[in-house]
Design a protein around this motif. Structure first.
Motif, PDB file in Angstrom:
ATOM      1  N   ILE A 113      -0.433  13.682  23.104  1.00 22.73           N
ATOM      2  CA  ILE A 113       0.664  14.103  23.978  1.00 22.73           C
ATOM      3  C   ILE A 113       2.008  13.910  23.279  1.00 22.73           C
ATOM      4  CG2 ILE A 113       1.886  13.552  26.120  1.00 22.73           C
ATOM      5  CD1 ILE A 113      -0.897  12.917  27.319  1.00 22.73           C
ATOM      6  N   PHE A 114       2.190  12.779  22.622  1.00 27.48           N
ATOM      7  CA  PHE A 114       3.439  12.515  21.915  1.00 27.48           C
ATOM      8  C   PHE A 114       3.678  13.527  20.801  1.00 27.48           C
ATOM      9  CE2 PHE A 114       5.745  10.453  18.415  1.00 27.48           C
ATOM     10  CZ  PHE A 114       6.957  10.234  19.054  1.00 27.48           C
ATOM     11  N   VAL A 115       2.633  13.862  20.047  1.00 21.70           N
ATOM     12  CA  VAL A 115       2.779  14.818  18.953  1.00 21.70           C
ATOM     13  C   VAL A 115       3.144  16.201  19.490  1.00 21.70           C
ATOM     14  CG1 VAL A 115       1.484  16.048  17.147  1.00 21.70           C
ATOM     15  CG2 VAL A 115       1.310  13.567  17.339  1.00 21.70           C
ATOM     16  N   VAL A 116       2.515  16.632  20.575  1.00 23.24           N
ATOM     17  CA  VAL A 116       2.829  17.939  21.156  1.00 23.24           C
ATOM     18  C   VAL A 116       4.280  17.970  21.638  1.00 23.24           C
ATOM     19  CG1 VAL A 116       2.313  19.471  23.101  1.00 23.24           C
ATOM     20  CG2 VAL A 116       0.461  18.512  21.740  1.00 23.24           C
ATOM     21  N   ILE A 117       4.729  16.902  22.284  1.00 20.97           N
ATOM     22  CA  ILE A 117       6.117  16.832  22.746  1.00 20.97           C
ATOM     23  C   ILE A 117       7.071  16.854  21.553  1.00 20.97           C
ATOM     24  CG2 ILE A 117       7.823  15.325  23.841  1.00 20.97           C
ATOM     25  CD1 ILE A 117       5.592  14.488  25.792  1.00 20.97           C
TER      26      ILE A 117
END
Length: 93
Positions: free
Chosen positions: A11-15
């Motif tokens: 999730i952090f990487v996508v954001i």
């Protein structure tokens, strides 16, 4: 525990990638609109499908589903007609 960390990392990487693409202007002026439609019409149904495909059907079709459906379905015609007519949300009589 490692599954939770892996999930939050994804999730952090996508954001972070979305933030960088937005700040750099890579997607142009219509990028936000296109990505929003992509998420709504492609990614969310795909996530729902993969989640339901790997779930136990006895959990999905439980008494809770019957109660939720019984309470949501009677209000559905009122909601859709009020959105089309632009009324205040009251069900037409």
């Amino acid at each position: 525990m490692s599954g939770v960390v892996a999930g939050f990392t994804v999730i952090f990487v996508v954001i972070a990638v979305g933030y960088l693409l937005g700040r750099l202007g890579t997607l142009g002026s219509q990028g936000q609109f296109v990505l929003g439609r992509l998420v709504f019409f492609v990614a969310t149904p795909a996530l729902l499908f993969t989640t339901l495909a790997s779930s136990d059907l006895s959990v999905i079709f439980s008494p809770t589903l019957a109660v939720a459906s019984a309470t949501a379905l009677p209000s559905a015609p009122c909601t859709s007609s009020s959105q089309r007519s632009g009324s205040t949300g009251r069900c037409p009589s």
